[in-house]
Design an enzyme around this catalytic site. Structure first.
Site, PDB file in Angstrom:
ATOM      1  N   GLU A 101       0.880  -1.286   0.061  1.00  8.20           N
ATOM      2  CA  GLU A 101       0.355  -0.110  -0.093  1.00  8.20           C
ATOM      3  C   GLU A 101       1.156   1.290   0.046  1.00  8.20           C
ATOM      4  O   GLU A 101       1.454   1.700   1.082  1.00  8.20           O
ATOM      5  CB  GLU A 101      -0.840  -0.076   1.277  1.00  8.20           C
ATOM      6  CG  GLU A 101      -1.917   1.308   0.994  1.00  8.20           C
ATOM      7  CD  GLU A 101      -2.863   1.356   2.163  1.00  8.20           C
ATOM      8  OE1 GLU A 101      -3.386   2.411   2.680  1.00  8.20           O
ATOM      9  OE2 GLU A 101      -3.346   0.353   2.864  1.00  8.20           O
ATOM     10  N   ASP A 305       1.294 -14.393  12.692  1.00  8.75           N
ATOM     11  CA  ASP A 305       0.164 -15.205  11.842  1.00  8.75           C
ATOM     12  C   ASP A 305      -0.690 -14.072  11.379  1.00  8.75           C
ATOM     13  O   ASP A 305      -1.416 -13.383  11.915  1.00  8.75           O
ATOM     14  CB  ASP A 305      -0.631 -15.917  12.876  1.00  8.75           C
ATOM     15  CG  ASP A 305      -1.721 -16.859  12.027  1.00  8.75           C
ATOM     16  OD1 ASP A 305      -2.344 -16.338  11.196  1.00  8.75           O
ATOM     17  OD2 ASP A 305      -1.837 -17.796  12.589  1.00  8.75           O
ATOM     18  N   HIS A 400      -1.892  10.933  -1.361  1.00  8.48           N
ATOM     19  CA  HIS A 400      -1.826  10.020  -2.235  1.00  8.48           C
ATOM     20  C   HIS A 400      -1.321  10.355  -3.733  1.00  8.48           C
ATOM     21  O   HIS A 400      -0.369   9.881  -4.400  1.00  8.48           O
ATOM     22  CB  HIS A 400      -3.204   9.156  -2.280  1.00  8.48           C
ATOM     23  CG  HIS A 400      -3.208   8.177  -1.145  1.00  8.48           C
ATOM     24  ND1 HIS A 400      -2.836   6.952  -1.146  1.00  8.48           N
ATOM     25  CD2 HIS A 400      -3.899   8.517   0.263  1.00  8.48           C
ATOM     26  CE1 HIS A 400      -3.233   6.379   0.185  1.00  8.48           C
ATOM     27  NE2 HIS A 400      -3.728   7.284   0.642  1.00  8.48           N
TER      28      HIS A 400
END
Length: 405
Positions: A101, A305, A400
């Protein structure tokens, strides 16, 4: 590709061998190469990148994965350093984050910078305990109540049975729940520096045998979903699972304005309307902006995990505009982490844990896993503050765009 890998692939395609039987025919590297050859022939895929991995194939095949075929690589960045004063972690830390990301590491890095400029964050693990909750069948609610009472009266015997299977884990409590002709016993263990799911399961199986020997209850499943593992669950939000950890910081107003181009009051309003009211309206168990982003990235980097990001995202973010300052906190109710065993033994994951200074068993036992939990909590706090500030200043989409993401 080695000739023997090609020959083994021929045998698989001819039906003489199954993919999982390759491990009985050769070493793990060659078996993986043979599986890649089968995939290339049958799917026309190029698997060269899958075959370029750094971990020891034999170790991975023995401990981490079945039908080993290769390795999946992710970009890894670091955020920080971030200053932290915790019960187990203390100092400045670089946060390793594996992610695809774009802008995530930059976002967390900006939050870390503000936290450090404010003198650092505080963090504390307030509760520990990996849980497993088997479900038993009984005749009716009367018998169920009797079994629940027996469990309450015989915690020491259950602990002796459970702890006979492990040299590290300790049973700390057993909580019974009766639903009709079902009895659930939620066992909680202190698993020290291990995440402890396997330890808890094996120990609970032994304790369940004692329940069957001493009561009319019959075990149906060693996991009855009241644990609750790898699923959103209110019980984890309330009672915790793994480690319950909170991080907080007070950032002076001038630091907020300089670094985020907004005010404490605006960030508080964004948090209240988004994370609290918006989450409540949505029926969300997570009252936060994107804690899962940081949890997932650090989990992948450090060998946790990955499926337990579900519980790790069970977080509440609070923000208050105080006298000339911003107070912010993140509470992660069920963060399941370990610094020994499982994926923490893989080479890149070992190195990431070394960057944090928490690889292996802690002194005292459990201290390294506590420290890792505190560091992740501060990373999540950094991410929350920055995203809320970006929303409050209306800079989210611009950030972004600036990074080309």
């Amino acid at each position: 590709m080695p000739d023997d890998a090609s020959d083994l692939a021929d045998r698989v395609q001819a039906g003489d061998l199954r993919l999982y039987e390759l491990d009985d025919e050769t070493d793990a590297d060659t078996a993986a190469a043979a599986r890649r050859a089968v995939l290339e022939r049958e799917t026309d895929a190029d698997t060269d990148a899958l075959g370029a991995f750094a971990f020891d194939a034999d170790q991975a095949a023995d401990t981490a994965v079945e039908n080993l075929t290769g390795g999946a690589q992710l970009p890894l960045g670091v955020a920080g350093p971030v200053a932290l004063s915790g019960g187990a972690a203390d100092g400045e830390y670089y946060l390793p984050m594996a992610t695809t990301e774009g802008a995530l590491v930059a976002s967390v890095n900006r939050g870390c910078s503000a936290i450090t400029a404010a003198g650092g964050a505080n963090a504390r693990v307030t509760k520990t305990g990996m849980t497993r909750a088997p479900v038993f069948r009984v005749a009716d609610v009367t018998e169920g109540a009797e079994v629940a009472q027996w469990a309450d009266d015989n915690t020491d015997a259950l602990a002796a049975a459970a702890e006979s299977t492990t040299s590290h884990g300790e049973l700390t409590d057993v909580t019974p729940y009766v639903v009709g002709d079902n009895v659930y016993l939620r066992f909680r263990y202190d698993t020290k520096d291990a995440m402890g799911m396997n330890m808890a399961t094996i120990a609970t199986e032994a304790a369940s045998e004692l329940v069957e020997d001493e009561t009319p209850a019959e075990l149906v499943a060693v996991s009855g979903n009241l644990c609750t593992d790898k699923k959103p669950a209110a019980i984890n939000a309330v009672e915790g699972r793994g480690r319950t950890v909170t991080a907080d910081v007070t950032i002076p107003q001038d630091v907020v304005e300089e670094r985020f181009d907004t005010t404490p009051a605006a960030i508080e309003e964004a948090n209240t309307r988004k994370n609290l009211i918006g989450s409540a309206k949505a029926g969300s168990l997570g009252f936060n902006a994107h804690a899962a982003n940081v949890v997932a990235a650090v989990f992948l980097a450090t060998g946790q995990d990955a499926a337990q990001v579900v519980e790790g995202a069970n977080a509440i973010t609070t923000v208050e505009a105080r006298d000339d300052a911003l107070y912010a906190s993140v509470n992660l109710a069920s963060l399941e982490v370990g610094t020994v065993g499982g994926g923490t033994t893989l080479p890149t994951q070992r190195e990431a844990l070394d960057v944090l200074g928490v690889r292996g068993g802690g002194d005292p036992a459990g201290a390294n896993a506590d420290a890792l939990a505190e560091i992740i909590a501060v990373g999540a706090l950094a991410g929350e503050i920055n995203l809320l500030a970006a929303l409050a200043s209306r800079r989210l989409s611009a950030a972004h765009a600036d990074l080309g993401r």
